[in-house]
Design a protein around this motif. Structure first.
Motif, PDB file in Angstrom:
ATOM      1  N   SER A  50       0.935  -1.100   0.050  1.00 33.98           N
ATOM      2  CA  SER A  50      -0.027  -0.032   0.179  1.00 33.98           C
ATOM      3  C   SER A  50       0.951   1.176   0.135  1.00 33.98           C
ATOM      4  O   SER A  50       1.904   1.237   0.489  1.00 33.98           O
ATOM      5  CB  SER A  50      -1.002   0.199   1.317  1.00 33.98           C
ATOM      6  OG  SER A  50      -1.710  -1.108   1.426  1.00 33.98           O
ATOM      7  N   SER A  93      -1.786  11.228   6.339  1.00 31.79           N
ATOM      8  CA  SER A  93      -3.249  10.439   6.188  1.00 31.79           C
ATOM      9  C   SER A  93      -2.875   9.226   7.138  1.00 31.79           C
ATOM     10  O   SER A  93      -3.750   8.566   7.838  1.00 31.79           O
ATOM     11  CB  SER A  93      -3.735   9.955   4.825  1.00 31.79           C
ATOM     12  OG  SER A  93      -3.536  11.065   4.006  1.00 31.79           O
ATOM     13  N   ARG A 110      -8.707   0.794   0.814  1.00 31.73           N
ATOM     14  CA  ARG A 110      -8.887   1.344   2.110  1.00 31.73           C
ATOM     15  C   ARG A 110      -7.750   0.576   3.093  1.00 31.73           C
ATOM     16  O   ARG A 110      -7.541  -0.278   2.874  1.00 31.73           O
ATOM     17  CB  ARG A 110     -10.307   1.269   2.852  1.00 31.73           C
ATOM     18  CG  ARG A 110     -11.250   1.639   2.191  1.00 31.73           C
ATOM     19  CD  ARG A 110     -11.732   3.259   2.549  1.00 31.73           C
ATOM     20  NE  ARG A 110     -12.230   3.478   3.719  1.00 31.73           N
ATOM     21  CZ  ARG A 110     -12.432   4.382   4.259  1.00 31.73           C
ATOM     22  NH1 ARG A 110     -12.170   5.660   3.939  1.00 31.73           N
ATOM     23  NH2 ARG A 110     -13.236   4.510   5.345  1.00 31.73           N
ATOM     24  N   SER A 165      -7.114  -0.437   6.792  1.00 29.70           N
ATOM     25  CA  SER A 165      -7.565  -0.327   8.146  1.00 29.70           C
ATOM     26  C   SER A 165      -6.659  -0.798   9.312  1.00 29.70           C
ATOM     27  O   SER A 165      -5.690  -1.563   8.875  1.00 29.70           O
ATOM     28  CB  SER A 165      -8.675  -1.419   8.557  1.00 29.70           C
ATOM     29  OG  SER A 165      -8.334  -2.728   8.429  1.00 29.70           O
ATOM     30  N   THR A 199      -9.882   3.743   9.901  1.00 29.27           N
ATOM     31  CA  THR A 199      -9.887   3.177   8.433  1.00 29.27           C
ATOM     32  C   THR A 199      -9.467   4.475   7.781  1.00 29.27           C
ATOM     33  O   THR A 199     -10.206   5.381   7.886  1.00 29.27           O
ATOM     34  CB  THR A 199     -11.242   2.447   7.941  1.00 29.27           C
ATOM     35  OG1 THR A 199     -11.627   1.334   8.883  1.00 29.27           O
ATOM     36  CG2 THR A 199     -10.832   2.046   6.429  1.00 29.27           C
ATOM     37  N   VAL A 200      -8.659   4.292   6.823  1.00 27.11           N
ATOM     38  CA  VAL A 200      -8.386   5.464   6.061  1.00 27.11           C
ATOM     39  C   VAL A 200      -8.317   5.199   4.428  1.00 27.11           C
ATOM     40  O   VAL A 200      -7.983   4.140   4.325  1.00 27.11           O
ATOM     41  CB  VAL A 200      -7.074   6.159   6.499  1.00 27.11           C
ATOM     42  CG1 VAL A 200      -7.081   6.931   7.522  1.00 27.11           C
ATOM     43  CG2 VAL A 200      -5.810   5.135   6.430  1.00 27.11           C
ATOM     44  N   ASP A 201      -8.501   6.227   3.605  1.00 27.40           N
ATOM     45  CA  ASP A 201      -8.364   5.947   2.184  1.00 27.40           C
ATOM     46  C   ASP A 201      -6.699   5.582   1.847  1.00 27.40           C
ATOM     47  O   ASP A 201      -6.025   6.032   2.539  1.00 27.40           O
ATOM     48  CB  ASP A 201      -8.782   7.086   1.164  1.00 27.40           C
ATOM     49  CG  ASP A 201     -10.336   7.204   1.332  1.00 27.40           C
ATOM     50  OD1 ASP A 201     -10.887   6.194   1.252  1.00 27.40           O
ATOM     51  OD2 ASP A 201     -10.770   8.310   1.437  1.00 27.40           O
ATOM     52  N   CYS A 202      -6.495   4.650   1.153  1.00 25.77           N
ATOM     53  CA  CYS A 202      -5.040   4.534   0.533  1.00 25.77           C
ATOM     54  C   CYS A 202      -5.119   3.940  -0.742  1.00 25.77           C
ATOM     55  O   CYS A 202      -5.983   3.228  -1.332  1.00 25.77           O
ATOM     56  CB  CYS A 202      -4.811   3.126   1.473  1.00 25.77           C
ATOM     57  SG  CYS A 202      -3.295   2.714   1.522  1.00 25.77           S
ATOM     58  N   ASP A 213     -14.741   7.387  10.821  1.00 28.24           N
ATOM     59  CA  ASP A 213     -14.060   6.026  10.348  1.00 28.24           C
ATOM     60  C   ASP A 213     -13.434   5.219  11.560  1.00 28.24           C
ATOM     61  O   ASP A 213     -12.674   4.235  11.212  1.00 28.24           O
ATOM     62  CB  ASP A 213     -13.165   6.192   9.489  1.00 28.24           C
ATOM     63  CG  ASP A 213     -13.876   6.939   8.083  1.00 28.24           C
ATOM     64  OD1 ASP A 213     -14.945   6.354   7.669  1.00 28.24           O
ATOM     65  OD2 ASP A 213     -12.982   7.634   7.285  1.00 28.24           O
TER      66      ASP A 213
END
Length: 372
Positions: free
Chosen positions: A3, A9, A41, A43, A56-59, A235
């Motif tokens: 990732s 972030s 995402r 987590s 959880t974050v966008d990735c 989130d």
């Protein structure tokens, strides 16, 4: 798993989850954070077996998968990377280590099998309701200073939250006490909370929830049973075990016959207490309050440091009274008062005193006196 994520972030959620991880662990996997990259995402999950947190974050997930990494080490690495950089996290094919890369920096960290990472069983939580983050902050901030740290009375090591009635209206009430002072705060009962069980939320969970709502203005979704509580904030999902014990009947220690009233400017009182307490001994931290008509004299003395005395104008028209308090406990209460004036309801030098914010009838504090 592979990732790529912006440092900022990653840093914020990583900071939240790593604070749950204990510095010393006899079970190695509990020192790790579980990273799960899928569907664009990432987590992050951490647990100490009494509480877990999932954020959880966008990735940019190039290869889906799960891996566990030493939580504090990863946090320290990301914290020290330059602002604005992208962080690449990639595990090897054998699942023995991961590489963390950003620009010219490259770190290799050991991993443990993701399937060994413990999860808190998701028992059915019987009651659920929403509360504004501002209300949750108020409940926590105005009570947590009174949580006991005495391990033998474990049932006082948290905030007691329950539904009850006040002046004929249903309210949600939070109470904390350590035997020397008591804080009680209430607000209108949220919709759906009428059948909630009475619970004691442990100190560590209180601290972590407060961190999560620091800059949050949205609603907090709360669900609970008699043994667990779950908070969803954006989130982030935090689940904690509750203290298995019976909170004492706190109503019995709230006096009803205190007829001597003193009103004083809160900020002025706090400043005087702080100054006078400079002289009080480190062990007792005691200050003496001498009340006369329209006058309050605060004093302290110690064989090593000398004496201190300061006078303050107050609204007081009852008989003369001398009473002693722990200065730190007094300042803890004045720090919670948002209004201009604070009201003391007193009885005698040996009885508990009620303290209120004159502009806020939802909060009440009880302070035990001390001999000075």
């Amino acid at each position: 798993m592979k990732s790529i994520i912006n440092r900022a972030s990653l840093l914020k959620p990583l900071g939240h989850v790593q604070s749950v991880v204990e510095r010393r662990n006899t079970i190695p996997i509990l020192s790790n954070v579980l990273l799960n990259g899928s569907n664009g995402r990432l987590s992050l999950t951490a647990t100490d077996m009494d509480m877990d947190i999932i954020e959880t974050v966008d990735c940019n997930v190039l290869q889906e998968g799960m891996v566990t990494v030493p939580a504090h080490t990863l946090y320290d690495i990301v914290r020290k990377l330059p602002d604005g950089c992208d962080v690449s996290i990639e595990s090897d094919n054998e699942g023995r280590f991961i590489s963390v890369e950003a620009g010219r920096s490259n770190f290799t960290l050991p991993v443990l099998p993701a399937d060994e990472f413990p999860t808190m069983s998701g028992n059915e939580l019987s009651c659920g309701f929403n509360m504004p983050a501002t209300d949750v902050r108020a409940l926590i901030d105005r009570t947590r200073f009174a949580i006991s740290s005495e391990e033998t009375r474990y049932y006082l090591n948290g905030i007691y939250i329950h539904s009850t009635e006040s002046n004929g209206a249903p309210v949600l009430r939070a109470v904390a006490t350590d035997g020397h002072r008591l804080a009680r705060v209430e607000m209108p009962l949220p919709e759906g909370a009428g059948q909630m069980p009475s619970v004691i939320v442990p100190r560590k969970a209180v601290v972590e929830i407060r961190k999560l709502i620091e800059d949050n203005e949205s609603d907090v979704s709360i669900s609970l049973s008699e043994s667990k509580l779950c908070c969803k904030i954006g989130d982030t999902v935090l689940t904690t075990k509750l203290i298995d014990g019976t909170f004492p009947d706190y109503e019995r220690v709230i006096p009803t016959g205190n007829d001597k009233l003193m009103n004083v400017n809160c900020r002025e009182l706090a400043e005087v207490v702080d100054r006078v307490a400079t002289i009080s001994t480190e062990k007792s931290r005691s200050v003496k309050l001498q009340l006369k008509t329209r006058t309050l004299v605060l004093s302290a003395n110690s064989p090593e440091s000398g004496t201190a005395r300061e006078e303050l104008e107050v609204q007081y028209d009852s008989e003369d009274l001398e009473i002693g308090f722990n200065s730190r406990y007094l300042l803890d209460i004045t720090n919670q008062v948002e209004g201009e004036n604070i009201e003391f309801s007193l009885a005698d030098p040996g009885s508990p005193t009620i303290v209120r914010d004159q502009d806020d009838n939802t909060s009440l504090y009880v302070l035990m006196p001390m001999r000075v």
